[in-house]
Design a protein around this motif. Structure first.
Motif, mmCIF file in Angstrom:
data_model
loop_
_atom_site.group_PDB
_atom_site.id
_atom_site.type_symbol
_atom_site.label_atom_id
_atom_site.label_comp_id
_atom_site.label_asym_id
_atom_site.label_seq_id
_atom_site.Cartn_x
_atom_site.Cartn_y
_atom_site.Cartn_z
ATOM 1 N N ASP A 28 -36.387 76.529 86.442
ATOM 2 C CA ASP A 28 -35.569 77.463 86.117
ATOM 3 C C ASP A 28 -36.014 78.783 86.296
ATOM 4 O OD1 ASP A 28 -33.879 75.487 85.564
ATOM 5 O OD2 ASP A 28 -34.205 75.628 83.249
ATOM 6 N N CYS B 143 -29.608 61.728 83.234
ATOM 7 C CA CYS B 143 -30.768 62.312 83.160
ATOM 8 C C CYS B 143 -30.630 63.748 82.135
ATOM 9 C CB CYS B 143 -31.271 62.798 84.464
ATOM 10 S SG CYS B 143 -32.281 61.578 85.392
ATOM 11 N N PRO C 29 -27.803 76.022 86.649
ATOM 12 C CA PRO C 29 -29.317 75.790 86.239
ATOM 13 C C PRO C 29 -30.082 75.859 87.493
ATOM 14 C CG PRO C 29 -27.962 73.772 86.338
ATOM 15 C CD PRO C 29 -26.955 74.959 86.773
ATOM 16 N N HIS D 108 -33.031 61.205 74.877
ATOM 17 C CA HIS D 108 -33.536 61.367 76.460
ATOM 18 C C HIS D 108 -34.326 59.890 76.644
ATOM 19 C CE1 HIS D 108 -32.025 64.770 78.190
ATOM 20 N NE2 HIS D 108 -32.198 65.639 77.377
ATOM 21 N N GLY E 120 -36.661 72.125 77.944
ATOM 22 C CA GLY E 120 -37.651 72.888 76.710
ATOM 23 C C GLY E 120 -39.004 72.097 76.376
#
Ligand code: KG4
Ligand code: ZN
Length: 337
Positions: free
Chosen positions: A171, A304, A182, A119, A142
């Motif tokens: 979320d 992304c 999501p 990422h 996360g």
């Protein structure tokens, strides 16, 4: 050097091929992605066992697609990279297993990649890649972290969440509002019809004086408001709450990013991870950074969220610098946490 990357840490199966010279940013030759969103939607979240099974079904066809798209054959692959973690153990094992089997059959080495490093480096595939050093805001489902990045592999953690991640806040709030999975994109869509200051929501640790984050209190405040709504809530109030929740998260992310830039004296900010796709976050970061002469870099919108390109890229950038240990020992070494 052609590096094949395989991503399977959660609910996207991603495969990509990059071409890396000895120097310069590696070039993306082709990538393919299969999202499991439709499959998990009925359950309101990712079902790990279903995720693993679907990765098994998708990963080889996607690999074939990437090879034909790039005009390369299996023999042209020099290194096979895969996501070692963090992620769902069973899902990770699929990618690792396929990567190791493929590499073993080809007599080529494998490299395990840290998902977050993928990422973090993904903006290097954008048209205008960043230069080192920079501050990175990593905001995924996360993780929420601010880092000083001096080069590939040279990361200093400046601050992180002490409880929920920003993506988790999106979320979970979305779930309480009865939006789909999501939640992040669903909440952002509804927020367009509401006002960000309609509800007064907490911005935990906003004035803490350090670069840590906390989103658990916000979640509790959203729950309290949803309970107050009861069953007869109108769509407009839901939109106001969605917009107010998004605004609370964005305010904290922007303020802490600016504080990190001030603390390090750096003039470049890289934003990566799924929440980096949020339009409101981009708009406010761009405005605040433009005022301060800071350049902001994002991955292309499609990169992304999870994908194979960032995994191939991170492996290639590490290999270029002699930082990865390609191995021809094919035992799986996934690290879910
Ligand atoms: O990076 P990612 O694809 O997976 C992880 O490594 O976690 O990030 C997924 C997270 C989810 O929490 C999702 O709701 C959030 O990114 N997300 C968004 C948006 N698109 C994805 N959150 C807010 N606005 C969006 N447009
Ligand atoms: Zn991710």
């Amino acid at each position: 050097m052609n590096v094949l990357g395989v991503e399977s840490s959660c609910d996207e199966t991603g495969v990509a091929l990059v071409d890396a010279d000895t120097s310069g940013v590696p070039k993306l030759l082709a990538q393919a992605l299969h999202s499991q969103i439709d499959m998990h939607q009925a359950y309101g979240g990712v079902v790990p066992e279903l995720a693993s099974r679907d990765h098994i079904r998708r990963v080889l066809p996607l690999t074939g697609h990437v090879l034909s798209e790039s005009g390369r054959s299996l023999e042209d692959i020099d290194v096979v990279a895969y996501t070692r973690g963090p992620g769902l153990a069973g899902a990770l094992l699929v990618g690792a297993g396929v990567a190791c089997a493929l590499a073993a059959a080809l007599g080529k080495p494998v490299v395990g990649v840290h998902h977050l490093e993928g990422h973090l480096l993904s903006p290097f595939l954008a048209a205008d890649p960043p230069e080192f050093p920079f501050v990175a805001l990593l905001v995924s489902g996360g993780h929420t972290q601010l880092m000083r990045v001096d080069d590939v592999g040279s990361y200093e953690l400046l601050g992180e969440t002490i409880d929920d991640a920003a993506g988790e806040a999106f979320d979970k709030s979305a779930k309480m509002l009865g939006l789909g999975y999501p939640g992040g994109p669903a909440l952002a869509r509804l927020a367009e019809f509401g006002s960000g200051d309609a509800f007064e929501l907490p911005r935990p640790l906003l004035h803490s004086g350090n670069l840590d984050f906390s989103f658990a209190g916000l979640k509790t405040a959203v729950r309290t408001q949803v309970l107050k709504f009861g069953t007869n809530v109108c769509e407009q109030d839901k939109a106001h709450l969605a917009a107010s929740t998004q605004q609370a998260i964005v305010d904290v992310l922007v303020k802490k990013s600016l504080a990190a830039l001030k603390q390090t004296g750096l003039k470049r900010l890289v934003v990566a991870g799924g929440v980096g796709a949020n339009a409101r976050l981009r708009e406010q970061l761009n405005a605040a950074c433009a005022k301060r002469g800071v350049k902001v870099h994002y991955p292309e919108l499609a990169l992304c969220t999870d994908n194979g390109a960032m995994i191939a890229l991170a492996a290639a950038m590490r290999l270029q610098r002699g930082l990865a240990q390609p191995r021809q020992e094919y035992g799986f070494d996934v690290q879910p946490r």
